[in-house]
Design a protein around this motif. Structure first.
Motif, short mmCIF file in Angstrom:
data_model
loop_
_atom_site.label_atom_id
_atom_site.label_comp_id
_atom_site.label_asym_id
_atom_site.label_seq_id
_atom_site.Cartn_x
_atom_site.Cartn_y
_atom_site.Cartn_z
N GLN A 6 -51.73 31.18 -2.02
CA GLN A 6 -50.56 31.49 -2.83
C GLN A 6 -50.51 30.71 -4.13
O GLN A 6 -49.80 31.09 -5.05
CB GLN A 6 -49.29 31.19 -2.01
N TYR A 7 -51.27 29.63 -4.24
CA TYR A 7 -51.16 28.75 -5.39
C TYR A 7 -52.49 28.57 -6.08
O TYR A 7 -53.54 28.61 -5.45
CB TYR A 7 -50.63 27.37 -4.95
N LEU A 60 -49.74 24.16 -11.95
CA LEU A 60 -49.76 24.62 -10.56
C LEU A 60 -48.94 25.89 -10.54
O LEU A 60 -47.73 25.87 -10.78
CB LEU A 60 -49.16 23.57 -9.63
N GLU A 61 -49.61 27.00 -10.29
CA GLU A 61 -48.95 28.31 -10.38
C GLU A 61 -48.78 28.93 -9.00
O GLU A 61 -49.70 28.89 -8.17
CB GLU A 61 -49.78 29.25 -11.25
N ASP A 62 -47.61 29.50 -8.77
CA ASP A 62 -47.39 30.35 -7.62
C ASP A 62 -47.92 31.72 -8.03
O ASP A 62 -47.36 32.38 -8.91
CB ASP A 62 -45.90 30.42 -7.26
N GLU A 92 -39.46 23.95 -4.68
CA GLU A 92 -40.74 24.13 -4.00
C GLU A 92 -41.14 22.92 -3.17
O GLU A 92 -42.14 22.95 -2.45
CB GLU A 92 -41.84 24.43 -5.02
N ILE A 97 -46.92 21.74 -0.30
CA ILE A 97 -47.71 22.06 -1.49
C ILE A 97 -48.44 20.82 -1.99
O ILE A 97 -49.62 20.90 -2.36
CB ILE A 97 -46.82 22.68 -2.59
N CYS A 101 -52.44 20.38 -2.49
CA CYS A 101 -53.01 20.00 -3.79
C CYS A 101 -53.92 18.78 -3.64
O CYS A 101 -55.01 18.74 -4.23
CB CYS A 101 -51.91 19.72 -4.80
#
Length: 153
Positions: A6-7, A60-62, A92, A97, A101
């Motif tokens: 998703q990321y 950091l992109e969704d 978030e 997450i 990361c």
């Protein structure tokens, strides 16, 4: 770098300005960091650090939302280590997450032949302290207001 499915950790783009501003202007998100950023300061930060060859920071992109939800630090720290870090939008946080990361940055570091990673955080940032310990980073020293943790990879 893809973090789960998703990321994505990717270079910043000019159009990320408002998403980044939303994050860097939130006092709750920035409570362990520097002061909050104005839109003009965010734009200058983006130009100076995000929009250059070999940037020290990444978006950091969704992927599903097509929205920047965080800020990733990944750059040389000293002769033998890279610094890693993260800032994640308030809504978030608590979803694992940051852990994903860190795992991605450790994996990327190994692939790039980086031997050590460093995390810097304040002594009152209990979540970052927990994550540093969870991933095997060892306390090295206190420098100014920051605790420095290092991990061999």
């Amino acid at each position: 770098m893809i973090v789960e499915k998703q990321y994505s950790i990717r270079p910043y783009r000019k159009e990320d300005l408002y998403d980044l501003f939303e994050i860097l202007n939130d006092p709750e998100v920035m409570r362990f960091m520097e002061k909050t950023y104005s839109l003009q300061e965010t734009e200058e930060f983006l130009k100076t650090y995000g929009l250059r060859d070999r940037p020290p920071v990444y978006a950091l992109e969704d992927i599903r939302k097509k929205k920047v939800i965080g800020h990733i630090i990944f750059h040389p720290y000293d002769d033998s280590a890279y610094e890693i870090g993260w800032i994640i939008a308030k809504e978030e946080q608590g979803k694992g997450i940051a852990s994903a990361c860190i795992e991605s940055m450790i994996s990327t570091g190994r692939k790039k032949g980086i031997r050590q990673l460093v995390i810097e955080c304040t002594s009152d940032n209990l979540i970052s302290l927990h994550l540093a310990e969870k991933y095997g980073f060892r306390y090295e020293r206190k420098e100014d207001n920051l605790l420095v943790f290092r991990k061999m990879i």
